[in-house]
Scaffold this motif. Structure first.
Motif, PDB file in Angstrom:
ATOM      1  N   ASP A  37      21.589  22.203 -29.474  1.00 17.20           N
ATOM      2  CA  ASP A  37      21.182  22.307 -30.868  1.00 17.20           C
ATOM      3  C   ASP A  37      19.840  21.653 -31.145  1.00 17.20           C
ATOM      4  N   GLY A  38      19.207  21.084 -30.104  1.00 16.66           N
ATOM      5  CA  GLY A  38      17.878  20.496 -30.243  1.00 16.66           C
ATOM      6  C   GLY A  38      17.850  18.993 -30.265  1.00 16.66           C
ATOM      7  N   GLU A  67       8.919  25.319 -27.164  1.00 15.16           N
ATOM      8  CA  GLU A  67      10.164  25.847 -27.716  1.00 15.16           C
ATOM      9  C   GLU A  67      11.214  24.743 -27.832  1.00 15.16           C
ATOM     10  N   ARG A  71      12.831  23.118 -31.340  1.00 15.24           N
ATOM     11  CA  ARG A  71      14.272  22.972 -31.592  1.00 15.24           C
ATOM     12  C   ARG A  71      14.608  21.558 -32.041  1.00 15.24           C
ATOM     13  N   TRP A  75      16.228  20.602 -35.682  1.00 12.63           N
ATOM     14  CA  TRP A  75      17.436  19.781 -35.824  1.00 12.63           C
ATOM     15  C   TRP A  75      17.259  18.820 -36.998  1.00 12.63           C
TER      16      TRP A  75
END
Length: 361
Positions: A37-38, A67, A71, A75
């Motif tokens: 989820d980052g 990237e 992410r 979050w």
């Protein structure tokens, strides 16, 4: 085991610090800790705090892992609280498992540094537009805790109680974040004159009023952070670093976290190297980074948090993403990575309105 990827840039190669293979291992080590989820906790099973989460994300951007870095910022955007803040600690980066419900101002402000760094690294206007509400709300939360003397109260408790006491390290980090937030606002053509005044008042307090901050003189971060955060530059910065050098620097081992404890730490050492680089002292910065290679774990490419040299002991036994992140950022600055140099060198960062001309006392 999958072989580590080679970083997309060569500015992470530094003699005596990182080879290309070692840089790839360190970047892969940080990526291995990041959740899907980052979220980037200190290490898996430990907590995430928003400041160190951003530090690790910035290191990923410096390595070309844009990237993964994005992410991490998304979050933060997803889990920002209604007042613009984040909690101080989330178990293993799980937003449902909060372990410290306080909201610390320097933790909250630092998103602005990361967002500006990511934008400079990618030129992604869509990202900047998406993150602007997050940055704006975070800065407004922080400035609600600014005191009449310019310093920033360090925390708001979960019951809403604000702590007026200010930390020099935290306020210096907020100073850096305010300048980056102003740069974001300028890029979006949304001027924020109140933020400029706040940044100027904060800089004035850091430069001229040490009595407005809690006495944490034993901590090395209080020594170098006014320089790293951009409040002290030029002759002022040099004088401060020279004054504390022999107290905090242990030749060949790194920087003490706290005097007189015989404990050097990787994060403080790498951050001092960044401050030295910003002052134009790249040779001394390189020496500091070379001195902490005894903290590197060859199995993961990550770095131990610290070393107790009287006992010849690694302590604590933890390999932290933020220690690796701070080292990668220092190496990137020395290697000429444009975004990292701009963020920590102060290039194009507004300084705020100078209250020295406004009879501020």
């Amino acid at each position: 085991m999958t072989a580590p990827r080679t970083p997309r840039t060569q500015h992470l190669v530094l003699p005596g610090v990182l080879t290309a293979e070692q840089a790839a291992e360190t970047v892969a080590g940080v990526l291995s800790v990041q959740r899907e989820d980052g979220a980037i906790p200190w290490f898996r099973g430990h907590h995430l705090d928003p400041w160190d989460h951003v530090e690790a994300a910035m290191a990923l951007d410096a390595a070309g892992e844009h990237e993964a870095a994005e992410r991490a910022y998304l979050w933060l955007a997803r889990h920002q609280l209604a007042d613009g803040s984040w909690y101080a600690a989330y178990a293993d980066g799980d937003p449902r498992d909060v372990t410290d419900r306080g909201r610390e101002t320097n933790f909250v402000a630092y998103v602005a540094v990361g967002v500006w760094h990511h934008y400079l690294a990618t030129g992604d206007d869509t990202f900047l537009d998406r993150m602007w509400p997050c940055v704006y709300a975070a800065v407004e939360f922080v400035l609600r805790l600014q005191q009449p003397g310019g310093q920033i109260g360090w925390r708001r408790d979960d019951d809403g109680t604000a702590t007026a006491d200010a930390l020099l390290t935290g306020s210096s980090s907020v100073h850096h974040a305010l300048r980056c937030a102003l740069a974001v606002a300028e890029q979006r053509e949304e001027p924020q004159p109140d933020w400029e005044l706040a940044a100027g008042a904060l800089r004035h307090a850091i430069r001229h009023h040490p009595e407005r901050f809690l006495d944490k003189d034993r901590y090395s971060m209080d020594w170098y952070y006014p320089v790293l955060g951009g409040a002290l530059t030029g002759a002022e910065a040099k004088a401060r670093i020279e004054e504390g050098w022999d107290r905090f620097v242990v030749p060949g081992l790194g920087v003490r976290c706290v005097v007189p404890n015989p404990w050097v730490t990787g994060g403080e050492s790498a951050e001092l190297a960044l401050a030295l680089w910003a002052m134009g002292e790249s040779d001394r910065a390189l020496e500091i980074l070379q001195s902490i290679q005894h903290l590197r774990d060859p199995g993961t490419g990550l770095y131990w948090t610290g070393y107790v040299f009287d006992d010849d002991a690694v302590w604590p036994r933890e390999l932290t993403t933020w220690t690796a992140g701070s080292l990668l950022l220092a190496v990137a600055a020395l290697g000429g990575h444009e975004a990292t140099c701009a963020v920590f060198g102060g290039e194009h960062l507004p300084r705020g309105l100078d209250p020295d001309c406004c009879a501020l006392v």
